[in-house]
Structures are given as structure tokens and as C-alpha cells.
Write a protein that holds these residues in place. Structure first.
Motif, PDB file in Angstrom:
ATOM      1  N   PHE A  52      -8.645   9.876  -3.902  1.00  0.00           N
ATOM      2  CA  PHE A  52      -8.375   9.564  -2.343  1.00  0.00           C
ATOM      3  C   PHE A  52      -6.958   9.545  -1.779  1.00  0.00           C
ATOM      4  CE2 PHE A  52      -7.760   6.594   1.395  1.00  0.00           C
ATOM      5  CZ  PHE A  52      -8.618   7.506   2.448  1.00  0.00           C
ATOM      6  N   VAL A  53      -6.332   9.090  -2.617  1.00  0.00           N
ATOM      7  CA  VAL A  53      -4.518   9.093  -2.143  1.00  0.00           C
ATOM      8  C   VAL A  53      -4.209  10.485  -2.441  1.00  0.00           C
ATOM      9  CG1 VAL A  53      -2.406   8.311  -3.037  1.00  0.00           C
ATOM     10  CG2 VAL A  53      -4.372   6.717  -2.978  1.00  0.00           C
ATOM     11  N   THR A  54      -4.295  11.135  -3.548  1.00  0.00           N
ATOM     12  CA  THR A  54      -4.114  12.482  -3.662  1.00  0.00           C
ATOM     13  C   THR A  54      -4.325  13.461  -2.505  1.00  0.00           C
ATOM     14  OG1 THR A  54      -3.863  12.212  -5.913  1.00  0.00           O
ATOM     15  CG2 THR A  54      -4.069  14.399  -5.390  1.00  0.00           C
ATOM     16  N   GLY A  55      -5.944  13.352  -2.430  1.00  0.00           N
ATOM     17  CA  GLY A  55      -6.441  14.321  -1.032  1.00  0.00           C
ATOM     18  C   GLY A  55      -5.850  13.938   0.407  1.00  0.00           C
ATOM     19  N   LEU A  56      -5.415  12.498   0.411  1.00  0.00           N
ATOM     20  CA  LEU A  56      -4.884  12.179   1.673  1.00  0.00           C
ATOM     21  C   LEU A  56      -3.701  12.758   1.820  1.00  0.00           C
ATOM     22  CD1 LEU A  56      -5.653  10.683   4.233  1.00  0.00           C
ATOM     23  CD2 LEU A  56      -4.588   8.633   3.268  1.00  0.00           C
ATOM     24  N   TRP A  57      -2.771  12.448   0.663  1.00  0.00           N
ATOM     25  CA  TRP A  57      -1.365  13.227   0.746  1.00  0.00           C
ATOM     26  C   TRP A  57      -1.402  14.635   1.097  1.00  0.00           C
ATOM     27  CZ3 TRP A  57       0.973  16.472  -2.801  1.00  0.00           C
ATOM     28  CH2 TRP A  57       2.325  16.723  -2.690  1.00  0.00           C
ATOM     29  N   TRP A  58      -2.275  15.257   0.491  1.00  0.00           N
ATOM     30  CA  TRP A  58      -2.248  16.621   0.544  1.00  0.00           C
ATOM     31  C   TRP A  58      -2.953  17.188   1.814  1.00  0.00           C
ATOM     32  CZ3 TRP A  58      -6.108  20.052  -2.991  1.00  0.00           C
ATOM     33  CH2 TRP A  58      -5.333  21.508  -2.947  1.00  0.00           C
ATOM     34  N   LEU A  59      -3.652  16.300   2.466  1.00  0.00           N
ATOM     35  CA  LEU A  59      -3.957  16.693   3.992  1.00  0.00           C
ATOM     36  C   LEU A  59      -2.839  16.429   5.055  1.00  0.00           C
ATOM     37  CD1 LEU A  59      -7.381  15.148   4.354  1.00  0.00           C
ATOM     38  CD2 LEU A  59      -6.862  17.375   4.698  1.00  0.00           C
ATOM     39  N   VAL A  60      -1.926  15.380   4.671  1.00  0.00           N
ATOM     40  CA  VAL A  60      -0.748  14.880   5.512  1.00  0.00           C
ATOM     41  C   VAL A  60       0.056  15.946   5.488  1.00  0.00           C
ATOM     42  CG1 VAL A  60       1.090  13.566   5.708  1.00  0.00           C
ATOM     43  CG2 VAL A  60      -1.302  12.408   5.576  1.00  0.00           C
ATOM     44  N   HIS A  61       0.170  16.672   4.026  1.00  0.00           N
ATOM     45  CA  HIS A  61       1.234  17.865   3.922  1.00  0.00           C
ATOM     46  C   HIS A  61       0.882  19.035   4.847  1.00  0.00           C
ATOM     47  CE1 HIS A  61       4.701  16.132   1.685  1.00  0.00           C
ATOM     48  NE2 HIS A  61       3.718  15.326   1.359  1.00  0.00           N
ATOM     49  N   MET A  62      -0.576  19.285   4.628  1.00  0.00           N
ATOM     50  CA  MET A  62      -0.768  20.574   5.202  1.00  0.00           C
ATOM     51  C   MET A  62      -0.880  20.521   6.717  1.00  0.00           C
ATOM     52  SD  MET A  62      -4.131  22.073   3.190  1.00  0.00           S
ATOM     53  CE  MET A  62      -5.304  20.515   3.267  1.00  0.00           C
ATOM     54  N   ALA A  63      -0.996  19.305   7.139  1.00  0.00           N
ATOM     55  CA  ALA A  63      -1.122  19.105   8.739  1.00  0.00           C
ATOM     56  C   ALA A  63       0.593  19.198   9.271  1.00  0.00           C
ATOM     57  CB  ALA A  63      -1.775  17.716   9.086  1.00  0.00           C
ATOM     58  N   LYS A  64       1.378  18.771   8.487  1.00  0.00           N
ATOM     59  CA  LYS A  64       2.590  19.105   8.738  1.00  0.00           C
ATOM     60  C   LYS A  64       3.320  20.335   8.569  1.00  0.00           C
ATOM     61  CE  LYS A  64       4.499  14.238   7.919  1.00  0.00           C
ATOM     62  NZ  LYS A  64       5.351  13.399   7.131  1.00  0.00           N
ATOM     63  N   GLY A  65       2.422  21.302   8.099  1.00  0.00           N
ATOM     64  CA  GLY A  65       2.705  22.688   7.855  1.00  0.00           C
ATOM     65  C   GLY A  65       3.444  22.933   6.791  1.00  0.00           C
ATOM     66  N   ARG A  66       3.630  22.010   5.759  1.00  0.00           N
ATOM     67  CA  ARG A  66       4.372  22.310   4.578  1.00  0.00           C
ATOM     68  C   ARG A  66       3.493  23.147   3.352  1.00  0.00           C
ATOM     69  NH1 ARG A  66       6.788  16.225   3.834  1.00  0.00           N
ATOM     70  NH2 ARG A  66       8.019  16.287   5.542  1.00  0.00           N
ATOM     71  N   LYS A  67       4.171  23.933   2.652  1.00  0.00           N
ATOM     72  CA  LYS A  67       3.526  24.602   1.625  1.00  0.00           C
ATOM     73  C   LYS A  67       3.440  23.825   0.530  1.00  0.00           C
ATOM     74  CE  LYS A  67       3.790  28.761   3.742  1.00  0.00           C
ATOM     75  NZ  LYS A  67       2.342  29.280   4.026  1.00  0.00           N
ATOM     76  N   THR A  68       2.256  23.468  -0.021  1.00  0.00           N
ATOM     77  CA  THR A  68       1.969  22.862  -1.297  1.00  0.00           C
ATOM     78  C   THR A  68       1.675  23.676  -2.351  1.00  0.00           C
ATOM     79  OG1 THR A  68      -0.300  22.400  -0.683  1.00  0.00           O
ATOM     80  CG2 THR A  68       1.269  20.654  -0.038  1.00  0.00           C
TER      81      THR A  68
END
Length: 68
Positions: A52-68
Motif C-alpha cells: 500500500f505504501v509503495t503503491g501510494l508513493w508511486w501514484l503520488v510521483h506519477m501525479a506530480k509528473g515525475r519519471k519513476t
């Protein structure tokens, strides 16, 4: 031409959402599987929280427009 671009963009987001969903779900499944193999009961919930924490972190980074 614009329709093809919008479908392509939609497919990109679908693949991202599926990847985040799997990143949230698979650690809990793996933890439950390991729990059943070694007779413990804490790895499933740990995997659930980690996923959950990893997925939420990933979603936040995608919403900000950062490349992961």
C-alpha cells in the motif's frame, strides 16, 4: 490523428494503474504465501502495508509528473 493519440495516452495510463495495483497487491499475496509455507502469520499484513505504501508513493510521483 488526434483520436489515436488520445487512445495511446489512455493505454499508457491503464498500464500505469495496473502496475500500481499489482505493486499494491502482490506483496500481500507473497507474504501470505510465505506465511503458509513457514507457519507464521505476520508477513501477509506486512506485505499489505508495504504494498500500500509503495503503491501510494508511486501514484503520488506519477501525479506530480515525475519519471519513476
Amino acid at each position: 490523428m488526434a483520436r489515436r493519440d488520445s487512445i495511446g495516452e489512455a493505454m499508457v495510463w491503464v498500464s500505469r494503474i495496473v502496475a500500481v495495483g499489482l505493486a499494491m497487491f502482490l506483496p500481500a499475496v507473497a507474504g501470505g504465501w510465505v506465511d503458509s509455507r513457514i507457519g507464521t502469520s505476520f508477513l501477509g499484513p506486512v506485505g499489505l502495508v508495504f504494498g500500500f505504501v509503495t503503491g501510494l508513493w508511486w501514484l503520488v510521483h506519477m501525479a506530480k509528473g515525475r519519471k519513476t
